[in-house]
Design a protein around this motif. Structure first.
Motif, PDB file in Angstrom:
ATOM      1  N   ARG A   1       0.856  -1.180   0.000  1.00 49.75           N
ATOM      2  CA  ARG A   1       0.000   0.000   0.000  1.00 49.75           C
ATOM      3  C   ARG A   1       0.889   1.226   0.000  1.00 49.75           C
ATOM      4  O   ARG A   1       1.766   1.382   0.857  1.00 49.75           O
ATOM      5  CB  ARG A   1      -0.863  -0.011   1.255  1.00 49.75           C
ATOM      6  N   ALA A   2       0.722   2.088  -0.992  1.00 44.17           N
ATOM      7  CA  ALA A   2       1.586   3.264  -1.104  1.00 44.17           C
ATOM      8  C   ALA A   2       0.760   4.484  -1.483  1.00 44.17           C
ATOM      9  O   ALA A   2      -0.336   4.381  -2.050  1.00 44.17           O
ATOM     10  CB  ALA A   2       2.680   3.027  -2.143  1.00 44.17           C
ATOM     11  N   SER A   3       1.276   5.658  -1.161  1.00 45.52           N
ATOM     12  CA  SER A   3       0.637   6.920  -1.517  1.00 45.52           C
ATOM     13  C   SER A   3       1.020   7.290  -2.938  1.00 45.52           C
ATOM     14  O   SER A   3       2.200   7.399  -3.267  1.00 45.52           O
ATOM     15  CB  SER A   3       1.072   8.031  -0.551  1.00 45.52           C
ATOM     16  N   VAL A   4       0.014   7.461  -3.800  1.00 45.07           N
ATOM     17  CA  VAL A   4       0.243   7.783  -5.204  1.00 45.07           C
ATOM     18  C   VAL A   4      -0.148   9.237  -5.441  1.00 45.07           C
ATOM     19  O   VAL A   4      -1.312   9.603  -5.289  1.00 45.07           O
ATOM     20  CB  VAL A   4      -0.577   6.870  -6.124  1.00 45.07           C
ATOM     21  N   PRO A   5       0.796  10.106  -5.804  1.00 41.10           N
ATOM     22  CA  PRO A   5       0.456  11.508  -6.040  1.00 41.10           C
ATOM     23  C   PRO A   5      -0.283  11.693  -7.350  1.00 41.10           C
ATOM     24  O   PRO A   5      -0.211  10.855  -8.248  1.00 41.10           O
ATOM     25  CB  PRO A   5       1.832  12.192  -6.089  1.00 41.10           C
ATOM     26  N   THR A   6      -0.986  12.813  -7.465  1.00 40.07           N
ATOM     27  CA  THR A   6      -1.741  13.098  -8.683  1.00 40.07           C
ATOM     28  C   THR A   6      -0.844  13.178  -9.911  1.00 40.07           C
ATOM     29  O   THR A   6      -1.248  12.843 -11.014  1.00 40.07           O
ATOM     30  CB  THR A   6      -2.486  14.438  -8.520  1.00 40.07           C
ATOM     31  N   SER A   7       0.398  13.624  -9.727  1.00 36.54           N
ATOM     32  CA  SER A   7       1.285  13.813 -10.868  1.00 36.54           C
ATOM     33  C   SER A   7       1.615  12.522 -11.591  1.00 36.54           C
ATOM     34  O   SER A   7       2.114  12.555 -12.707  1.00 36.54           O
ATOM     35  CB  SER A   7       2.597  14.476 -10.409  1.00 36.54           C
ATOM     36  N   SER A   8       1.353  11.378 -10.948  1.00 32.82           N
ATOM     37  CA  SER A   8       1.648  10.110 -11.608  1.00 32.82           C
ATOM     38  C   SER A   8       0.369   9.455 -12.110  1.00 32.82           C
ATOM     39  O   SER A   8       0.348   8.289 -12.446  1.00 32.82           O
ATOM     40  CB  SER A   8       2.352   9.164 -10.633  1.00 32.82           C
ATOM     41  N   ALA A   9      -0.742  10.213 -12.126  1.00 29.51           N
ATOM     42  CA  ALA A   9      -2.016   9.638 -12.488  1.00 29.51           C
ATOM     43  C   ALA A   9      -2.600  10.324 -13.719  1.00 29.51           C
ATOM     44  O   ALA A   9      -1.897  10.724 -14.627  1.00 29.51           O
ATOM     45  CB  ALA A   9      -2.961   9.723 -11.298  1.00 29.51           C
ATOM     46  N   THR A  10      -3.925  10.459 -13.720  1.00 33.19           N
ATOM     47  CA  THR A  10      -4.638  10.999 -14.872  1.00 33.19           C
ATOM     48  C   THR A  10      -5.595  12.098 -14.433  1.00 33.19           C
ATOM     49  O   THR A  10      -6.250  11.976 -13.397  1.00 33.19           O
ATOM     50  CB  THR A  10      -5.432   9.877 -15.577  1.00 33.19           C
ATOM     51  N   VAL A  11      -5.665  13.158 -15.215  1.00 35.49           N
ATOM     52  CA  VAL A  11      -6.615  14.252 -14.966  1.00 35.49           C
ATOM     53  C   VAL A  11      -7.532  14.353 -16.177  1.00 35.49           C
ATOM     54  O   VAL A  11      -7.063  14.500 -17.310  1.00 35.49           O
ATOM     55  CB  VAL A  11      -5.891  15.595 -14.753  1.00 35.49           C
TER      56      VAL A  11
END
Length: 374
Positions: free
Chosen positions: A78-88
């Motif tokens: 379980r890890a914290s995923v920042p928005t910058s590595s995701a999709t907008v």
């Protein structure tokens, strides 16, 4: 740490078995060596190197086998995923009211400029998609890291009749589901039109389903927060199709956060589209500064932001509502948005990383063995 296929952890049993076999073989050789009469000569032959070094290759090989067994069980953490590595997903309202000139030069031009800056300011690892909506919602650009493609689509939007905020949210969910297997596609909702015939609302492409990761498509079911978000920019109220509240329930069930932005003043003025923005619809008239445009059943002014509905969407999905009354305010809201987006807890698969480490150990053991044999 958890495992996707825990039964494969049984392969780790082979590691101590091989280690036992290696120790047994060493002891067997030691008994055979004692039979040699000249023990002093044997000690002199082995004095040039540390005894533990000869065990390094087998230790590396056994470590590699243990890691390969671990990788086969698909370990996840379980890890914290920042928005910058995701999709907008940017859902942009292109209804006719976006031609209102209460924001200079008009609402749509100001929105296009602000959204362009927002897209250009995203981190390199972020994928950006564009959904445009008026009488129906359409995925203009699937999530991509190609900024030029998104910017070109923003510049090319044209206005239309109607405002389908709920459908825009569902379309955005579908776009996210194409990339993230833990997010189920939106459930189909059959809702009648509320602002006249001739512009039928398309239903979402998917039927009800459950996401592999447990974020099913059943409204009201709590879900882990997905790393993907929806930025919804609108200047009016929902006029047809699925309601924003219904769509928000589906987003919340999948862990997708929606950040609505209400744009424009409460006193819409004259409509003035540019030639490129005009989509061929009949522009509603504004009777007075606070008046209600033509085609506003029930006394609702569809040219003014439905703050209550957008706040409800944000509250339901775990996002946050923002308001902007001018171009400068909209640009600031979009620029500050990443600061308000918290990280999400996600399961990160470590199989590939563990496998690579195992390969490094295996190659290291092979290299040491070859060096000792030459």
């Amino acid at each position: 740490m958890s495992f996707g296929v825990p039964l494969l952890l049984v392969t780790l049993v082979f590691v101590p078995v091989l280690l036992g076999a290696y120790v047994w073989q060493l002891r067997r050789r030691r008994r055979q060596v004692v039979r040699f009469s000249n023990v002093a000569l044997l000690r002199a032959a082995g004095a040039g190197s540390a005894s533990w070094k000869r065990h390094v290759p087998i230790a590396l090989v056994l470590g590699a086998l243990a890691l390969l067994g671990l990788a086969s069980a698909r370990p996840t953490v379980r890890a914290s995923v920042p928005t910058s590595s995701a999709t907008v997903i940017v859902a942009l309202d292109v209804s006719g009211s976006m031609c209102a000139t209460d924001v200079v030069p008009n609402r749509l031009s100001a929105a296009q400029a602000a959204v362009r800056s927002f897209v250009q300011g995203q981190a390199d690892g972020t994928k950006v998609g564009l959904v445009v909506f008026s009488g129906f919602a359409e995925l203009a650009v699937a999530p991509t890291a190609n900024r030029d493609e998104v910017l070109s689509a923003i510049d090319a939007v044209t206005t239309g009749r109607g405002t389908t905020i709920g459908a825009a949210i569902l379309r955005s969910i579908d776009a996210i589901a194409e990339l993230d297997p833990n997010v189920a596609p939106a459930d189909a909702v059959d809702e009648p039109s509320t602002d006249g015939p001739g512009l039928a609302q398309p239903t979402p492409s998917a039927t009800p389903s459950a996401a592999p990761g447990g974020s099913g498509g059943v409204s009201g079911v709590a879900a882990d927060k997905a790393p993907e978000i929806i930025v919804l920019l609108t200047d009016g109220a929902n006029t047809r199709g699925v309601t924003p509240a219904q769509a928000a329930e589906q987003a919340a069930a999948r862990g997708v956060r929606v950040y609505p932005i209400g744009f424009g003043t409460t006193h819409p003025t004259q409509m003035a589209c540019t030639r490129d923005q005009y989509g061929g619809f009949s522009v509603p008239r504004v009777r007075d500064a606070g008046g209600i445009g033509r085609g506003s059943p029930g006394g609702r002014n569809f040219l003014v932001v439905d703050v209550a509905a957008l706040e409800g969407v944000a509250r339901t999905t775990g996002g946050k509502y923002f308001a902007a009354t001018d171009a400068e305010g909209l640009t600031k809201v979009l620029a500050d948005l990443p600061r308000h987006v918290t990280v999400s807890e996600q399961d990160v698969d470590l199989s590939a990383a563990v496998g690579v480490f195992a390969a490094v150990l295996l190659l290291g053991g092979l290299a040491i063995s070859l060096r000792r044999s030459t």
